[in-house]
Motif scaffolding. Structure first.
Motif, short mmCIF file in Angstrom:
data_model
loop_
_atom_site.label_atom_id
_atom_site.label_comp_id
_atom_site.label_asym_id
_atom_site.label_seq_id
_atom_site.Cartn_x
_atom_site.Cartn_y
_atom_site.Cartn_z
N ILE A 31 42.72 30.78 39.35
CA ILE A 31 44.13 31.10 39.14
C ILE A 31 44.99 29.85 39.31
CG2 ILE A 31 46.09 32.42 40.04
CD1 ILE A 31 44.02 34.69 40.62
N ARG A 32 44.70 29.02 40.32
CA ARG A 32 45.45 27.77 40.51
C ARG A 32 45.35 26.88 39.28
NH1 ARG A 32 43.51 27.80 45.77
NH2 ARG A 32 41.75 26.50 45.19
N GLU A 33 44.12 26.71 38.78
CA GLU A 33 43.92 25.84 37.62
C GLU A 33 44.58 26.41 36.37
OE1 GLU A 33 42.73 22.72 37.64
OE2 GLU A 33 42.73 23.04 39.81
N ALA A 34 44.54 27.73 36.21
CA ALA A 34 45.19 28.36 35.06
C ALA A 34 46.70 28.13 35.12
CB ALA A 34 44.87 29.85 35.04
N LEU A 35 47.29 28.27 36.31
CA LEU A 35 48.73 28.04 36.45
C LEU A 35 49.09 26.58 36.22
CD1 LEU A 35 49.57 30.40 39.43
CD2 LEU A 35 50.44 30.54 37.10
N LYS A 36 48.26 25.66 36.69
CA LYS A 36 48.52 24.23 36.44
C LYS A 36 48.52 23.95 34.95
CE LYS A 36 46.48 22.40 40.69
NZ LYS A 36 45.34 21.62 41.22
N SER A 37 47.54 24.51 34.24
CA SER A 37 47.44 24.32 32.80
C SER A 37 48.67 24.90 32.10
CB SER A 37 46.17 24.99 32.28
OG SER A 37 46.08 24.90 30.89
N TYR A 38 49.07 26.07 32.50
CA TYR A 38 50.26 26.71 31.92
C TYR A 38 51.49 25.86 32.17
CZ TYR A 38 54.11 29.96 31.31
OH TYR A 38 55.28 30.54 30.93
N MET A 39 51.65 25.35 33.37
CA MET A 39 52.82 24.55 33.71
C MET A 39 52.85 23.25 32.91
SD MET A 39 52.83 25.36 37.79
CE MET A 39 54.26 24.39 38.23
N ARG A 40 51.69 22.62 32.71
CA ARG A 40 51.65 21.40 31.89
C ARG A 40 52.05 21.71 30.45
NH1 ARG A 40 46.96 20.23 35.02
NH2 ARG A 40 45.67 21.28 33.48
N ARG A 41 51.53 22.83 29.91
CA ARG A 41 51.84 23.20 28.54
C ARG A 41 53.33 23.50 28.37
NH1 ARG A 41 48.75 27.53 28.02
NH2 ARG A 41 50.40 29.06 27.82
N VAL A 42 53.91 24.22 29.30
CA VAL A 42 55.34 24.53 29.24
C VAL A 42 56.16 23.26 29.35
CG1 VAL A 42 57.23 25.64 30.50
CG2 VAL A 42 55.13 26.91 30.04
N SER A 43 55.77 22.37 30.24
CA SER A 43 56.50 21.11 30.43
C SER A 43 56.48 20.28 29.15
CB SER A 43 55.89 20.33 31.58
OG SER A 43 56.58 19.13 31.78
N LYS A 44 55.31 20.19 28.51
CA LYS A 44 55.21 19.44 27.25
C LYS A 44 56.08 20.06 26.18
CE LYS A 44 50.56 17.61 27.92
NZ LYS A 44 49.16 17.65 27.49
N GLN A 45 56.10 21.39 26.10
CA GLN A 45 56.91 22.07 25.10
C GLN A 45 58.40 21.83 25.36
OE1 GLN A 45 55.79 23.62 22.25
NE2 GLN A 45 57.96 23.48 21.76
N GLN A 46 58.79 21.83 26.62
CA GLN A 46 60.20 21.58 26.95
C GLN A 46 60.60 20.17 26.53
OE1 GLN A 46 60.23 22.51 31.14
NE2 GLN A 46 60.89 24.61 30.78
N LEU A 47 59.69 19.20 26.71
CA LEU A 47 59.99 17.83 26.28
C LEU A 47 60.13 17.75 24.77
CD1 LEU A 47 57.66 15.72 28.61
CD2 LEU A 47 60.16 15.81 28.65
N LYS A 48 59.24 18.44 24.06
CA LYS A 48 59.32 18.47 22.60
C LYS A 48 60.63 19.11 22.15
CE LYS A 48 54.36 18.72 21.68
NZ LYS A 48 53.27 19.58 21.18
#
Length: 62
Positions: A31-48
């Protein structure tokens, strides 16, 4: 480390546990790793999105 209580349907939890077994990790680690992955993906999308908004604004201002 803090503990967090999360409620989820039994069938979903069974899938989580099955995946944790396949990955040879604990439920918490999965669950920790899944949330980290989700947070990275959201962060990248926000930058885009921010970059695209800046391009649009520049086009409007020119």
């Amino acid at each position: 480390m803090a503990k967090v209580l999360v409620t989820m349907p039994d069938d979903f939890l069974n899938k989580v546990d099955g995946l944790a077994d396949l990955e040879s990790c604990s439920r918490s680690e999965l669950i920790r790793e899944a949330l980290k992955s989700y947070m990275r993906r959201v962060s990248k999308q926000q930058l885009k999105d921010a970059s695209r908004n800046a391009e649009i604004l520049e086009e409007i201002l020119n």
